[in-house]
Design a protein around this motif. Structure first.
Motif, PDB file in Angstrom:
ATOM      1  N   GLU A   6       0.835  -1.203   0.000  1.00 34.69           N
ATOM      2  CA  GLU A   6       0.000   0.000   0.000  1.00 34.69           C
ATOM      3  C   GLU A   6       0.866   1.248   0.000  1.00 34.69           C
ATOM      4  O   GLU A   6       1.991   1.245   0.485  1.00 34.69           O
ATOM      5  CB  GLU A   6      -0.910   0.046   1.241  1.00 34.69           C
ATOM      6  CG  GLU A   6      -1.853  -1.116   1.378  1.00 34.69           C
ATOM      7  CD  GLU A   6      -1.513  -1.976   2.562  1.00 34.69           C
ATOM      8  OE1 GLU A   6      -2.434  -2.586   3.149  1.00 34.69           O
ATOM      9  OE2 GLU A   6      -0.326  -2.062   2.917  1.00 34.69           O
ATOM     10  N   SER A   7       0.279   2.313  -0.522  1.00 36.73           N
ATOM     11  CA  SER A   7       0.907   3.624  -0.456  1.00 36.73           C
ATOM     12  C   SER A   7      -0.183   4.691  -0.542  1.00 36.73           C
ATOM     13  O   SER A   7      -1.319   4.387  -0.906  1.00 36.73           O
ATOM     14  CB  SER A   7       1.917   3.799  -1.596  1.00 36.73           C
ATOM     15  OG  SER A   7       1.276   3.692  -2.842  1.00 36.73           O
ATOM     16  N   THR A 118      -1.532   1.341   5.833  1.00 36.48           N
ATOM     17  CA  THR A 118      -1.042   2.711   5.676  1.00 36.48           C
ATOM     18  C   THR A 118      -1.933   3.632   6.506  1.00 36.48           C
ATOM     19  O   THR A 118      -3.157   3.493   6.500  1.00 36.48           O
ATOM     20  CB  THR A 118      -1.015   3.123   4.192  1.00 36.48           C
ATOM     21  OG1 THR A 118      -0.419   4.419   4.058  1.00 36.48           O
ATOM     22  CG2 THR A 118      -2.400   3.162   3.567  1.00 36.48           C
TER      23      THR A 118
END
Length: 124
Positions: A6-7, A118
């Protein structure tokens, strides 16, 4: 080995927007449904949204309908969560997840692969 990365998390003011991305870096989840959960401190993990491979079935948590949009780019094995009109109650760690089930439910147990999470923080 499945790797969901994830980002896109961060700090945003109420009313702002963020877009989360989740890539299946190992490209092992062909035809899998992918989605997002979130977990706030002291609360259980909560389903947010998910989409099948083709996009023929998309499900949202009621409280995010009209504000969040899930989409995916199958060529990139990536799923996105566009979050608009963010509220302080959206603050949580957001997790990407994947399942081979077409008729997935909102239960975390339906999803067998998970990212590391995140942080999304919405200030008032």
């Amino acid at each position: 080995q499945v790797q969901l990365v994830e980002s896109g998390g961060g700090l945003v003011q109420a009313g702002g927007s963020l877009t989360l991305s989740c890539a299946d870096s190992a490209r092992t989840l062909s035809n899998a449904a992918m989605g997002w959960f979130r977990q706030a401190p002291g609360k259980e993990r909560e389903f947010v949204a998910a989409t099948t491979w083709s996009g023929s079935r998309i499900v949202y948590l009621d409280s995010v309908k009209g504000r969040f949009t899930i989409s995916r780019d199958n060529a990139k094995n990536t799923v996105y969560l566009q979050m608009n009109s963010l509220k302080p109650e959206d603050t949580a760690v957001y997790y990407c997840a994947a399942t081979t089930l077409y008729y997935f439910t909102a239960r975390p147990g339906d999803f067998g692969s998970w990212g590391q999470g995140t942080q999304v923080t919405v200030s008032s």
